[in-house]
Structure formats: structure tokens, C-alpha cells
Design an enzyme around this catalytic site. Structure first.
Site, PDB file in Angstrom:
ATOM      1  N   HIS A   1       5.593  -9.746  34.885  1.00 34.44           N
ATOM      2  CA  HIS A   1       6.199  -9.843  36.218  1.00 34.44           C
ATOM      3  C   HIS A   1       7.229 -10.957  36.300  1.00 34.44           C
ATOM      4  CE1 HIS A   1       3.367  -6.831  37.422  1.00 34.44           C
ATOM      5  NE2 HIS A   1       2.347  -7.610  37.117  1.00 34.44           N
TER       6      HIS A   1
ATOM      7  N   GLY B   1      -1.543  -2.400  30.675  1.00 40.67           N
ATOM      8  CA  GLY B   1      -2.795  -1.760  31.047  1.00 40.67           C
ATOM      9  C   GLY B   1      -3.466  -2.563  32.140  1.00 40.67           C
TER      10      GLY B   1
ATOM     11  N   GLU C   1      -5.252  -2.467  28.062  1.00 42.96           N
ATOM     12  CA  GLU C   1      -4.160  -3.128  27.334  1.00 42.96           C
ATOM     13  C   GLU C   1      -4.134  -2.661  25.879  1.00 42.96           C
ATOM     14  OE1 GLU C   1      -1.854  -4.915  28.577  1.00 42.96           O
ATOM     15  OE2 GLU C   1      -2.578  -6.144  30.246  1.00 42.96           O
TER      16      GLU C   1
END
Length: 218
Positions: free
Chosen positions: A197, A83, A121
Site C-alpha cells: 500500500h 493474499g 500469501e
């Protein structure tokens, strides 16, 4: 190996390259790359455009198809959620994908015109729990360490205290309570933090779902 830091916004662990730390001696980062960009009100670039800039860089803003083409690593089973809000607070989105053996079983996503990173989130996690059929052992992954700690460490005490805490009201109580109730009712589901990431295919896919509202296509 660079020191690991914890983002004050999303709770995710992150590192800063040695080259950046050498450029900014004495600098102690408090936000991960994504939250730093959000705090500055930066918008994600168009898919495939630009290169990372500054100490933290910018989002790739890939479509889900581009994510699947680019990334292959990471867990191949479970639910992956993400999110975001840009700026924070501001417009935001969330996404959740349920995969088995590397194949998508179900997915869901949405956006809110005025929200916060943490609310998105939590919303993504609620949707993620709801994607899993009852009784099916599953791991739900989120890159928000804050969300994991909220549900696994703090919410049990808050619930016993009537959803109050000594230091003040529980932030985002409506979403925290809804997610905690699901966690209690679904003991076959494990909530787990995953690094953001870091090249994990389905974490990146959930990120793409959470930013889909910014693009003409998912």
C-alpha cells in the site's frame, strides 16, 4: 521520518504517522494497518465508501479497474502477488499478476472459505511462479516479508533437515515446500519484498485480485 516497524502477522514493514503516535504516546504497533483490521474481524468497505478510521484505517477494496485508474507508480515488470484472510483465520483470497512493460501478460486469483493470511500469501506466490514461462528472468514481488524470509533464509535449512526444525513443525509445510521447490527449480526468478500500500500500481492490482471474492466484480 516515522520509525519503521515489522508486522508480526505478514512480516511487512510499515510506519505510523506522527499525528497518530502523538495521539497514543508510548504505543508500539505490532501489526500493519491491514493485519490490524483483520485481527479485529473488520470487513472491507464497499469500493469508494467510507474513509480511514482509527490508527490504521481500512482497506480501499478497489476493483482492478479502479486500481488501474488510480495508481500509476511502481515497477512495470515482473510478477506481483498478494493474499489475505478476513478475519484471520477465516475466509481469504489470493491474487497474482504477471506484467511486462506495464502490460498484463497473465493473471490468476482464487479464494478459500477457511484459511489464514500466510497461507494465502504463499498460495499467491506459488501461482505467481507458475505464471512465468520457464527460462524467462523475472522478479516476483510480494509484500509479505515473512514469505520472502521463509523461502530465502529458512527453507534451505529446513529442507536439509528433512523439513523439520528444532522449535517445532514447519507451519504451512505443504505450501512452503511447494514454493521452495519452485524457487530452487527456477533460479532465473528472483523473489523480492515490496512495500504494501505504498502506491505501487501492480502491488495494488494484486491486492484487488486477492479481495475479488468479496465483491461482485474483480
Amino acid at each position: 521520518m516515522p520509525d519503521e516497524h515489522i508486522c508480526v502477522e505478514c512480516g511487512a514493514a510499515f510506519t505510523v504517522p506522527d499525528s497518530v503516535r502523538e495521539k497514543y504516546p508510548g504505543w508500539v504497533p505490532t501489526r500493519c494497518r491491514r493485519c490490524h483490521a483483520k485481527s479485529k474481524g473488520r470487513k472491507s468497505p464497499a469500493a469508494g465508501s467510507g474513509t480511514p478510521k482509527g490508527p490504521f484505517g481500512v482497506e480501499e477494496n478497489l476493483t482492478v479497474a479502479e486500481v488501474l485508474e488510480k495508481y500509476t507508480e511502481g515497477p512495470t515488470d515482473g510478477v506481483f502477488t498478494d493474499g489475505s484472510a478476513s478475519p484471520n483465520p477465516g475466509p481469504g483470497g489470493w491474487g497474482a499478476v504477471y506484467v511486462r512493460d506495464g502490460e498484463i501478460v497473465a493473471e490468476d486469483w482464487g479464494h478459500d472459505p477457511e484459511t489464514t493470511n500466510n497461507r494465502m500469501e504463499l498460495t499467491a506466490l506459488i501461482a505467481g511462479y507458475d505464471l512465468v514461462p520457464e527460462g524467462v528472468p523475472t522478479t516476483v514481488h510480494t509484500d509479505s516479508r515473512l514469505a520472502v524470509d521463509t523461502i530465502t533464509k529458512w527453507a534451505p535449512t529446513w529442507a536439509q533437515q528433512g523439513w523439520r526444525r528444532k522449535s517445532g513443525p514447519v507451519q504451512n509445510l505443504d505450501l512452503v515446500r511447494a514454493l521452495y521447490e519452485r524457487a530452487v527449480a527456477r533460479p532465473e526468478i528472483t523473489l523480492k519484498w515490496i512495500k504494501a500500500h505504498a502506491g505501487s500500481r501492480w502491488n495494488e492490482y494484486a491486492d484487488a485480485l486477492s479481495t475479488a471474492y468479496l465483491r461482485d466484480q474483480r
